[in-house]
Design a protein around this motif. Structure first.
Motif, PDB file in Angstrom:
ATOM      1  N   THR A 115       0.864  -1.177   0.000  1.00  0.00           N
ATOM      2  CA  THR A 115       0.000   0.000   0.000  1.00  0.00           C
ATOM      3  C   THR A 115       0.899   1.226   0.000  1.00  0.00           C
ATOM      4  N   VAL A 116       0.811   2.043  -1.056  1.00  0.00           N
ATOM      5  CA  VAL A 116       1.632   3.242  -1.185  1.00  0.00           C
ATOM      6  C   VAL A 116       1.011   4.390  -0.403  1.00  0.00           C
ATOM      7  N   SER A 117      -0.281   4.591  -0.577  1.00  0.00           N
ATOM      8  CA  SER A 117      -0.990   5.627   0.184  1.00  0.00           C
ATOM      9  C   SER A 117      -2.394   5.143   0.490  1.00  0.00           C
ATOM     10  N   ASN A 118      -2.895   5.611   1.614  1.00  0.00           N
ATOM     11  CA  ASN A 118      -4.202   5.186   2.080  1.00  0.00           C
ATOM     12  C   ASN A 118      -4.912   6.415   2.639  1.00  0.00           C
ATOM     13  N   ARG A 119      -5.854   6.927   1.873  1.00  0.00           N
ATOM     14  CA  ARG A 119      -6.644   8.073   2.320  1.00  0.00           C
ATOM     15  C   ARG A 119      -8.114   7.646   2.401  1.00  0.00           C
ATOM     16  N   LEU A 120      -8.358   6.631   3.208  1.00  0.00           N
ATOM     17  CA  LEU A 120      -9.708   6.107   3.393  1.00  0.00           C
ATOM     18  C   LEU A 120     -10.273   6.624   4.712  1.00  0.00           C
ATOM     19  N   ASP A 121     -11.537   6.967   4.702  1.00  0.00           N
ATOM     20  CA  ASP A 121     -12.245   7.396   5.899  1.00  0.00           C
ATOM     21  C   ASP A 121     -13.548   6.629   6.003  1.00  0.00           C
ATOM     22  N   TRP A 122     -13.979   6.390   7.234  1.00  0.00           N
ATOM     23  CA  TRP A 122     -15.255   5.740   7.459  1.00  0.00           C
ATOM     24  C   TRP A 122     -16.361   6.770   7.277  1.00  0.00           C
ATOM     25  N   GLU A 123     -17.382   6.425   6.501  1.00  0.00           N
ATOM     26  CA  GLU A 123     -18.520   7.310   6.307  1.00  0.00           C
ATOM     27  C   GLU A 123     -19.779   6.613   6.812  1.00  0.00           C
ATOM     28  N   ASP A 124     -20.411   7.218   7.801  1.00  0.00           N
ATOM     29  CA  ASP A 124     -21.651   6.674   8.337  1.00  0.00           C
ATOM     30  C   ASP A 124     -22.808   7.043   7.422  1.00  0.00           C
ATOM     31  N   ALA A 125     -23.764   6.169   7.338  1.00  0.00           N
ATOM     32  CA  ALA A 125     -24.968   6.415   6.551  1.00  0.00           C
ATOM     33  C   ALA A 125     -26.141   5.793   7.300  1.00  0.00           C
ATOM     34  N   GLU A 126     -27.328   6.078   6.817  1.00  0.00           N
ATOM     35  CA  GLU A 126     -28.525   5.564   7.458  1.00  0.00           C
ATOM     36  C   GLU A 126     -29.580   5.299   6.392  1.00  0.00           C
ATOM     37  N   ARG A 127     -30.376   4.299   6.609  1.00  0.00           N
ATOM     38  CA  ARG A 127     -31.468   4.015   5.688  1.00  0.00           C
ATOM     39  C   ARG A 127     -32.692   3.658   6.510  1.00  0.00           C
ATOM     40  N   TYR A 128     -33.844   3.704   5.870  1.00  0.00           N
ATOM     41  CA  TYR A 128     -35.075   3.336   6.547  1.00  0.00           C
ATOM     42  C   TYR A 128     -35.530   1.967   6.057  1.00  0.00           C
ATOM     43  N   SER A 129     -35.798   1.073   6.981  1.00  0.00           N
ATOM     44  CA  SER A 129     -36.285  -0.264   6.654  1.00  0.00           C
ATOM     45  C   SER A 129     -37.798  -0.296   6.799  1.00  0.00           C
ATOM     46  N   ASN A 130     -38.499  -0.466   5.676  1.00  0.00           N
ATOM     47  CA  ASN A 130     -39.953  -0.601   5.742  1.00  0.00           C
ATOM     48  C   ASN A 130     -40.364  -1.879   6.458  1.00  0.00           C
ATOM     49  N   ARG A 131     -39.599  -2.919   6.261  1.00  0.00           N
ATOM     50  CA  ARG A 131     -39.930  -4.192   6.898  1.00  0.00           C
ATOM     51  C   ARG A 131     -39.834  -4.082   8.417  1.00  0.00           C
ATOM     52  N   GLN A 132     -38.762  -3.449   8.919  1.00  0.00           N
ATOM     53  CA  GLN A 132     -38.575  -3.330  10.360  1.00  0.00           C
ATOM     54  C   GLN A 132     -39.161  -2.033  10.925  1.00  0.00           C
TER      55      GLN A 132
ATOM     56  N   GLN B 288     -38.016   1.012  10.966  1.00  0.00           N
ATOM     57  CA  GLN B 288     -37.079   1.818  11.745  1.00  0.00           C
ATOM     58  C   GLN B 288     -35.875   2.184  10.899  1.00  0.00           C
ATOM     59  N   ARG B 289     -35.148   3.176  11.358  1.00  0.00           N
ATOM     60  CA  ARG B 289     -33.924   3.588  10.678  1.00  0.00           C
ATOM     61  C   ARG B 289     -32.815   2.602  11.021  1.00  0.00           C
ATOM     62  N   MET B 290     -32.004   2.292  10.009  1.00  0.00           N
ATOM     63  CA  MET B 290     -30.931   1.316  10.171  1.00  0.00           C
ATOM     64  C   MET B 290     -29.597   1.987   9.837  1.00  0.00           C
ATOM     65  N   PRO B 291     -28.653   1.975  10.764  1.00  0.00           N
ATOM     66  CA  PRO B 291     -27.349   2.558  10.451  1.00  0.00           C
ATOM     67  C   PRO B 291     -26.501   1.595   9.616  1.00  0.00           C
ATOM     68  N   PHE B 292     -25.761   2.144   8.716  1.00  0.00           N
ATOM     69  CA  PHE B 292     -24.751   1.380   7.994  1.00  0.00           C
ATOM     70  C   PHE B 292     -23.767   2.369   7.396  1.00  0.00           C
ATOM     71  N   GLY B 293     -22.628   1.904   7.012  1.00  0.00           N
ATOM     72  CA  GLY B 293     -21.621   2.794   6.460  1.00  0.00           C
ATOM     73  C   GLY B 293     -20.508   1.989   5.829  1.00  0.00           C
ATOM     74  N   GLY B 294     -19.465   2.706   5.442  1.00  0.00           N
ATOM     75  CA  GLY B 294     -18.344   2.029   4.818  1.00  0.00           C
ATOM     76  C   GLY B 294     -17.197   2.983   4.577  1.00  0.00           C
ATOM     77  N   LEU B 295     -16.149   2.451   3.986  1.00  0.00           N
ATOM     78  CA  LEU B 295     -14.961   3.233   3.697  1.00  0.00           C
ATOM     79  C   LEU B 295     -15.129   4.001   2.396  1.00  0.00           C
TER      80      LEU B 295
END
Length: 77
Positions: free
Chosen positions: A10-27, A29-36
């Motif tokens: 790995t030469v350079s790594n400029r990754l950050d965690w980004e939080d997101a949220e979605r709404y689940s019609n089945r449940q 309620q709002r569901m948190p999820f995210g990624g790099l």
């Protein structure tokens, strides 16, 4: 492939965690999820990995791909 991966650095790594949220019609309620999100640069012999790298660029990888996660694209330096 795991032995070939030992020679990739790995030469350079400029990754950050980004939080997101979605709404689940089945449940109902709002569901948190995210990624790099960001940019990462590798150096080494990627030849054995190209079929998988190119495939992943088209089909995306990981969980929650139906929500747009797992997307990446390649750039040549």
């Amino acid at each position: 492939l795991s032995h070939a991966a030992d020679d990739v650095q790995t030469v350079s790594n400029r990754l950050d965690w980004e939080d997101a949220e979605r709404y689940s019609n089945r449940q109902r309620q709002r569901m948190p999820f995210g990624g790099l999100k960001g940019v990462i640069t590798f150096r080494g012999n990627l030849t054995p990995f190209w079929p998988f790298i190119l495939l992943g660029e088209w089909v995306h990888v990981g969980k929650k791909t139906s929500f747009g996660l797992g997307r990446y694209f390649l750039e040549d330096e």
